[in-house]
Design a protein around this motif. Structure first.
Motif, short mmCIF file in Angstrom:
data_model
loop_
_atom_site.label_atom_id
_atom_site.label_comp_id
_atom_site.label_asym_id
_atom_site.label_seq_id
_atom_site.Cartn_x
_atom_site.Cartn_y
_atom_site.Cartn_z
N SER A 297 -5.31 -1.24 2.98
CA SER A 297 -4.95 -2.64 2.76
C SER A 297 -6.20 -3.44 2.39
O SER A 297 -7.34 -2.96 2.53
CB SER A 297 -4.37 -3.22 4.05
N GLU B 218 -5.39 4.39 -2.16
CA GLU B 218 -4.14 3.62 -2.31
C GLU B 218 -3.41 3.39 -0.98
O GLU B 218 -2.42 2.67 -0.95
CB GLU B 218 -3.20 4.24 -3.35
N PRO C 282 0.83 -1.21 0.00
CA PRO C 282 0.00 0.00 0.00
C PRO C 282 0.86 1.26 0.00
O PRO C 282 2.00 1.25 0.49
CB PRO C 282 -0.80 -0.11 1.31
N ASP C 283 0.27 2.32 -0.56
CA ASP C 283 0.92 3.63 -0.58
C ASP C 283 2.16 3.71 -1.46
O ASP C 283 3.04 4.53 -1.21
CB ASP C 283 1.28 4.07 0.86
N ILE D 263 -4.62 -5.73 -5.05
CA ILE D 263 -5.49 -6.22 -3.97
C ILE D 263 -6.25 -7.46 -4.42
O ILE D 263 -6.36 -8.44 -3.68
CB ILE D 263 -6.46 -5.11 -3.53
N TYR E 208 0.91 0.17 -6.39
CA TYR E 208 -0.23 -0.45 -5.70
C TYR E 208 -1.55 -0.03 -6.35
O TYR E 208 -1.78 1.16 -6.58
CB TYR E 208 -0.19 0.01 -4.25
#
Ligand code: SAM
Length: 284
Positions: A270, A267, A162-163, A172, A167
């Motif tokens: 999670s 973004e 993430p971040d 995901i 991503y």
């Protein structure tokens, strides 16, 4: 593959007047050592059932044959079929001409007497990598392991944290359905013709049980899509697109309950946080 087979492959391609087609992502590998390394990394052993998508000139297939695996190859290019029939003369290989994106892999393997589960090993055509991988995972086929070569950037995206700029919604989704892992990088120079990008071999181990429990999978993916759809918007504003009749206040409450700041961006979240939002959303 012995050196003479390697030479034979290229000779046969030439003799048959074969032309590499960019539209089908045709970049072939003839490097013996690399092909061996891929099959080793895939952990293919005698008796395994393996589907190879896009066999090209059959160089990777040849290495799979050496492991005494039962193999089914799906190749879209009709001009490669007689070539494959010529070079892959082995009772353990079934050659199918078709578009892997349109084929139901469980039906195809079953129709060809494959026992389930089976593995997928491939050097994927880059123009359809993501839809192919997502199709294999979302269909929840009887696949026990996927080891595929993809563009390096795609490998980074599928395994991103993430971040980071890599991503995204696809990261995901892939994590929800599988355990992704980068095995090793492959420089562009080993392909013929040489493509404009480097590659990586990745493993996606399909999960039997998802890592998060969600009441409504489809809703969670709509929320994820919404959150990433407008990257510059705050999470709260981008989630308004998921269900226009939902009031901003209600979405704000959901985010508060999940302990997520409404001003954050999609973004930063999670899979676990998206699952929590989806479950709270289902109960509104
Ligand atoms: N496996 C070979 C190798 O490593 O040398 C060839 C890999 S090449 C990157 C991708 C192959 O996938 C090509 O042979 C191409 O014709 C085939 N292909 C492209 N699109 C396809 C599709 N939709 N379904 C099945 N095969 C496809």
């Amino acid at each position: 593959m012995p050196e003479e087979v390697k030479i034979k492959m290229r000779d046969i391609l030439k003799e048959q007047g074969f032309h590499y087609k960019k539209k089908w992502g045709q970049n072939f590998i003839f490097d013996n050592n690399l092909l061996k390394r891929i099959v080793e990394a895939a952990g293919v052993v005698s008796g395994d059932r393996v589907v190879e998508i896009g066999p090209g000139a059959g160089t990777l297939t040849n290495e799979l044959i050496k492991k005494s695996a039962q193999i089914l190859v799906v190749e879209i290019d009709p001009t490669l079929i007689p070539i494959l029939e010529d070079v892959l003369q082995d009772d353990n290989v079934v050659i199918v001409q078709g578009d892997a994106l349109k084929i139901n892999m469980d039906e195809l393997t079953k129709a060809n007497g494959f026992q389930w589960p089976y593995k997928v090993v491939a050097n994927l055509p880059y123009y359809i990598t993501t839809p192919l991988i997502m199709g294999l995972l979302e269909s929840k086929y009887q696949i026990e392991d996927i080891v595929v070569m993809v563009q390096k950037e795609v490998a980074d995206r599928l395994t991103a944290s993430p971040d980071t700029k890599e991503y995204g919604a696809v990261t995901i989704a892939v994590r929800y359905y599988s355990q992704p892992e980068v095995l090793f990088n492959i420089p562009r120079q080993v392909f013929r013709p040489i493509p404009e990008v480097d590659s990586a071999l990745i493993r996606l181990k399909p999960r039997k049980i998802p890592p998060v429990q969600v009441q409504d999978e489809k809703l969670m993916f709509r929320i994820i899509k919404g959150a990433f759809g407008q990257r510059r918007k705050t999470l709260l504003n981008s989630l308004l697109s998921v269900k226009p009749e939902m009031k901003k206040e209600d979405i704000k409450k959901i985010l508060e309950k999940a302990g997520i700041n409404s001003n954050t961006r999609g973004e930063a979240l999670s899979l676990e946080q998206f699952a929590e939002i989806a479950n709270l959303w289902s109960n509104v």
